[in-house]
Design a protein around this motif. Sequence first.
Motif, PDB file in Angstrom:
ATOM      1  N   LYS A 157       4.209  -0.833   3.922  1.00 26.50           N
ATOM      2  CA  LYS A 157       2.889  -1.015   4.506  1.00 26.50           C
ATOM      3  C   LYS A 157       2.107  -1.928   3.563  1.00 26.50           C
ATOM      4  O   LYS A 157       1.974  -1.629   2.377  1.00 26.50           O
ATOM      5  CB  LYS A 157       2.174   0.324   4.656  1.00 26.50           C
ATOM      6  CG  LYS A 157       0.799   0.219   5.300  1.00 26.50           C
ATOM      7  CD  LYS A 157       0.144   1.592   5.428  1.00 26.50           C
ATOM      8  CE  LYS A 157      -1.238   1.487   6.064  1.00 26.50           C
ATOM      9  NZ  LYS A 157      -1.893   2.814   6.171  1.00 26.50           N
ATOM     10  N   LEU A 158       1.619  -3.039   4.082  1.00 28.41           N
ATOM     11  CA  LEU A 158       0.978  -4.059   3.272  1.00 28.41           C
ATOM     12  C   LEU A 158      -0.422  -4.344   3.768  1.00 28.41           C
ATOM     13  O   LEU A 158      -0.791  -3.955   4.879  1.00 28.41           O
ATOM     14  CB  LEU A 158       1.795  -5.353   3.311  1.00 28.41           C
ATOM     15  CG  LEU A 158       3.239  -5.266   2.829  1.00 28.41           C
ATOM     16  CD1 LEU A 158       4.135  -6.174   3.646  1.00 28.41           C
ATOM     17  CD2 LEU A 158       3.332  -5.634   1.364  1.00 28.41           C
ATOM     18  N   ALA A 159      -1.193  -5.014   2.930  1.00 28.55           N
ATOM     19  CA  ALA A 159      -2.522  -5.472   3.330  1.00 28.55           C
ATOM     20  C   ALA A 159      -2.696  -6.899   2.849  1.00 28.55           C
ATOM     21  O   ALA A 159      -2.150  -7.303   1.816  1.00 28.55           O
ATOM     22  CB  ALA A 159      -3.613  -4.583   2.745  1.00 28.55           C
ATOM     23  N   ARG A 160      -3.445  -7.679   3.601  1.00 33.72           N
ATOM     24  CA  ARG A 160      -3.806  -9.015   3.169  1.00 33.72           C
ATOM     25  C   ARG A 160      -4.811  -8.928   2.027  1.00 33.72           C
ATOM     26  O   ARG A 160      -5.557  -7.943   1.926  1.00 33.72           O
ATOM     27  CB  ARG A 160      -4.401  -9.815   4.336  1.00 33.72           C
ATOM     28  CG  ARG A 160      -3.439 -10.043   5.486  1.00 33.72           C
ATOM     29  CD  ARG A 160      -2.316 -10.968   5.075  1.00 33.72           C
ATOM     30  NE  ARG A 160      -1.353 -11.170   6.145  1.00 33.72           N
ATOM     31  CZ  ARG A 160      -0.229 -11.872   5.995  1.00 33.72           C
ATOM     32  NH1 ARG A 160       0.060 -12.399   4.823  1.00 33.72           N
ATOM     33  NH2 ARG A 160       0.594 -12.029   7.008  1.00 33.72           N
ATOM     34  N   THR A 161      -4.823  -9.941   1.190  1.00 35.23           N
ATOM     35  CA  THR A 161      -5.707  -9.894   0.017  1.00 35.23           C
ATOM     36  C   THR A 161      -6.613 -11.113  -0.045  1.00 35.23           C
ATOM     37  O   THR A 161      -6.355 -12.151   0.562  1.00 35.23           O
ATOM     38  CB  THR A 161      -4.884  -9.844  -1.287  1.00 35.23           C
ATOM     39  OG1 THR A 161      -4.148 -11.063  -1.427  1.00 35.23           O
ATOM     40  CG2 THR A 161      -3.945  -8.658  -1.298  1.00 35.23           C
ATOM     41  N   THR A 162      -7.665 -10.946  -0.825  1.00 35.19           N
ATOM     42  CA  THR A 162      -8.541 -12.053  -1.182  1.00 35.19           C
ATOM     43  C   THR A 162      -8.860 -11.909  -2.659  1.00 35.19           C
ATOM     44  O   THR A 162      -8.653 -10.845  -3.251  1.00 35.19           O
ATOM     45  CB  THR A 162      -9.836 -12.044  -0.350  1.00 35.19           C
ATOM     46  OG1 THR A 162     -10.594 -13.222  -0.642  1.00 35.19           O
ATOM     47  CG2 THR A 162     -10.690 -10.813  -0.674  1.00 35.19           C
ATOM     48  N   SER A 198      -6.777  -5.071   7.397  1.00 36.67           N
ATOM     49  CA  SER A 198      -5.748  -6.118   7.476  1.00 36.67           C
ATOM     50  C   SER A 198      -4.335  -5.563   7.327  1.00 36.67           C
ATOM     51  O   SER A 198      -3.378  -6.316   7.140  1.00 36.67           O
ATOM     52  CB  SER A 198      -5.986  -7.165   6.377  1.00 36.67           C
ATOM     53  OG  SER A 198      -5.775  -6.592   5.085  1.00 36.67           O
ATOM     54  N   GLU A 199      -4.188  -4.255   7.389  1.00 32.90           N
ATOM     55  CA  GLU A 199      -2.903  -3.630   7.139  1.00 32.90           C
ATOM     56  C   GLU A 199      -1.853  -4.054   8.176  1.00 32.90           C
ATOM     57  O   GLU A 199      -2.163  -4.232   9.354  1.00 32.90           O
ATOM     58  CB  GLU A 199      -3.022  -2.105   7.133  1.00 32.90           C
ATOM     59  CG  GLU A 199      -3.853  -1.530   6.002  1.00 32.90           C
ATOM     60  CD  GLU A 199      -5.348  -1.542   6.292  1.00 32.90           C
ATOM     61  OE1 GLU A 199      -5.712  -1.992   7.412  1.00 32.90           O
ATOM     62  OE2 GLU A 199      -6.142  -1.125   5.438  1.00 32.90           O
ATOM     63  N   PHE A 200      -0.622  -4.194   7.711  1.00 30.64           N
ATOM     64  CA  PHE A 200       0.499  -4.484   8.602  1.00 30.64           C
ATOM     65  C   PHE A 200       1.779  -3.946   7.969  1.00 30.64           C
ATOM     66  O   PHE A 200       1.804  -3.575   6.794  1.00 30.64           O
ATOM     67  CB  PHE A 200       0.621  -5.987   8.877  1.00 30.64           C
ATOM     68  CG  PHE A 200       0.937  -6.826   7.671  1.00 30.64           C
ATOM     69  CD1 PHE A 200       2.215  -7.314   7.457  1.00 30.64           C
ATOM     70  CD2 PHE A 200      -0.051  -7.147   6.732  1.00 30.64           C
ATOM     71  CE1 PHE A 200       2.511  -8.099   6.349  1.00 30.64           C
ATOM     72  CE2 PHE A 200       0.234  -7.935   5.630  1.00 30.64           C
ATOM     73  CZ  PHE A 200       1.523  -8.409   5.432  1.00 30.64           C
ATOM     74  N   VAL A 201       2.847  -3.880   8.746  1.00 33.40           N
ATOM     75  CA  VAL A 201       4.113  -3.293   8.291  1.00 33.40           C
ATOM     76  C   VAL A 201       5.222  -4.334   8.378  1.00 33.40           C
ATOM     77  O   VAL A 201       5.330  -5.082   9.351  1.00 33.40           O
ATOM     78  CB  VAL A 201       4.484  -2.057   9.128  1.00 33.40           C
ATOM     79  CG1 VAL A 201       5.910  -1.583   8.791  1.00 33.40           C
ATOM     80  CG2 VAL A 201       3.489  -0.932   8.895  1.00 33.40           C
ATOM     81  N   LEU A 223       0.820  -1.213   0.000  1.00 32.23           N
ATOM     82  CA  LEU A 223       0.000   0.000   0.000  1.00 32.23           C
ATOM     83  C   LEU A 223       0.851   1.259   0.000  1.00 32.23           C
ATOM     84  O   LEU A 223       0.438   2.295  -0.513  1.00 32.23           O
ATOM     85  CB  LEU A 223      -0.914   0.014   1.227  1.00 32.23           C
ATOM     86  CG  LEU A 223      -1.886  -1.159   1.398  1.00 32.23           C
ATOM     87  CD1 LEU A 223      -2.679  -0.991   2.689  1.00 32.23           C
ATOM     88  CD2 LEU A 223      -2.822  -1.267   0.206  1.00 32.23           C
ATOM     89  N   GLU A 224       2.050   1.161   0.577  1.00 32.65           N
ATOM     90  CA  GLU A 224       2.914   2.335   0.684  1.00 32.65           C
ATOM     91  C   GLU A 224       4.337   1.890   0.985  1.00 32.65           C
ATOM     92  O   GLU A 224       4.563   0.938   1.735  1.00 32.65           O
ATOM     93  CB  GLU A 224       2.414   3.251   1.798  1.00 32.65           C
ATOM     94  CG  GLU A 224       3.222   4.522   1.966  1.00 32.65           C
ATOM     95  CD  GLU A 224       2.713   5.420   3.089  1.00 32.65           C
ATOM     96  OE1 GLU A 224       3.339   6.455   3.347  1.00 32.65           O
ATOM     97  OE2 GLU A 224       1.689   5.062   3.700  1.00 32.65           O
TER      98      GLU A 224
END
Length: 484
Positions: free
Chosen positions: A343-348, A360-363, A329-330
């Motif tokens: 900065k990431l997010a889980r996907t479906t 679901s964001e995480f770093v 995401l960033e």
Amino acid sequence: MPISPKLGPEAAAANLAEIAPPYTRQEASIEANRCLFCFDAPCIQACPTGIDIPSFIKKIATGNLTGSARTILSANILGASCARVCPTEVLCEGACVVLDREGDPVKIGRLQRYATDHALNQKLRLLKAPANRPGKRVAVIGGGPAGLGCAAELAQLGHQVVIFEKKPLAGGLNTYGIAYYKMKPEVSLAEVELIQHLGVEFRCGLEIGKDLSAGQLEKEFDAIFLGIGLGKGARLNIPGEELPEVVEALDFIEEIHTRPLHQVAVGERVAVVGGGNTAIDAVTQARRLGAREAVIVYRRGEAEMPAYAFEQELARADGARFLFNAVPLEVLSNGTGHVTGLKLARTTTAGGKVQALPGSEFVELFDMVIKAIGEEKQTALLRRMFPKLQLHPRGVVVRDPDTGQTNLPQVFSGGDCANGGREVVNAVAEGKKAARGIHAFLGGAPVTGPLQPSRQGVKGQPLGAGFDRPIRVLEMEREYAKRK
């Protein structure tokens, strides 16, 4: 902090040494004699360039290395490169009868290298162009595998060929974009020299549309082959993408090819965004250059990853980590001006489309990000060069699959700019087919041989290479295309 080199000269050279060293004479003899020399050999059908594989292996078994190399190079002028970089596991070796009988195919790629290395090391000139060249003049735009395959075939058919290449050296991805542990650029440049000895002229460092117009080429040449490949890397389109430690995978690999290995900068913790074979090349080389951790970040699940399974296994063996179902995401910098993480997010996946899961964001902490999400099509450049050239909505050149001819009668095309991105061997095959199409267009007799197209596919399936392919190989290629 800025990234920096991690290894000394000896350690860098050792870590990036080739993963498949050449056979000794005894090893080659033993492996060659495993071949059954099938009369109706499925391995030939699985090779896009139609190399007579049983014939070249038989010659190795009988000690005729020069004849073996001639058999290979007559069908595929880039046989030395393809011996190293072809996904033989899903092409010729995937179709090998010995695989069915013993569970382990004849190592066709390594035998091909054994024979072609003999020719290159001895500087043998096994192919010849006609002494008198009454043929027409053909311009080849792009000195990559497609352009080289086209030029070599045209030269042997008696035509005068000039290759225009914007980079300082010809060879395309074979020279600049292959993982160093698979093939060094010297192999590609030796093949370029081989093509020069066929009378092909190379004009490198010259860009069509900038230094010379396509209109000038149309006036000076009787036909044109377009083999310009793909463009720059696709963008992530996220904040922080412009930070200095965010690099394109092919730029990273090119740096490895163009400067001393121990001077190539790499991060301590490297993220490689993408799931194809280029991503694998990048993450593996990052680890081998001294990155403490290197992670593949892929937006889909493991089963959907387009990289070949054997490539994934190589990356894991080198200690790479895989982060599936995650999308960036960033790119984070925390105000330092340098990459500090993602900065990431889980996907479906819904309806075939990847979606980020809200909340679901995480770093993850990284100091280098390598983008390997594919290359852009050359749509804008193609339209500038040839405004009336027909392009597919996907941005690739529309051309006859058997001859390479476009809607502009004197313009032919092949390789990644026409197929959207396939293997080196596919590009060579398309270049050869276009050369035969050009030859016929310029008034020559039709050329027959391994690349003579067949409209009849296995079980009615269309064939990318122009002739029948074993069902198992077709299934593997279809699965790879779906993933990609």
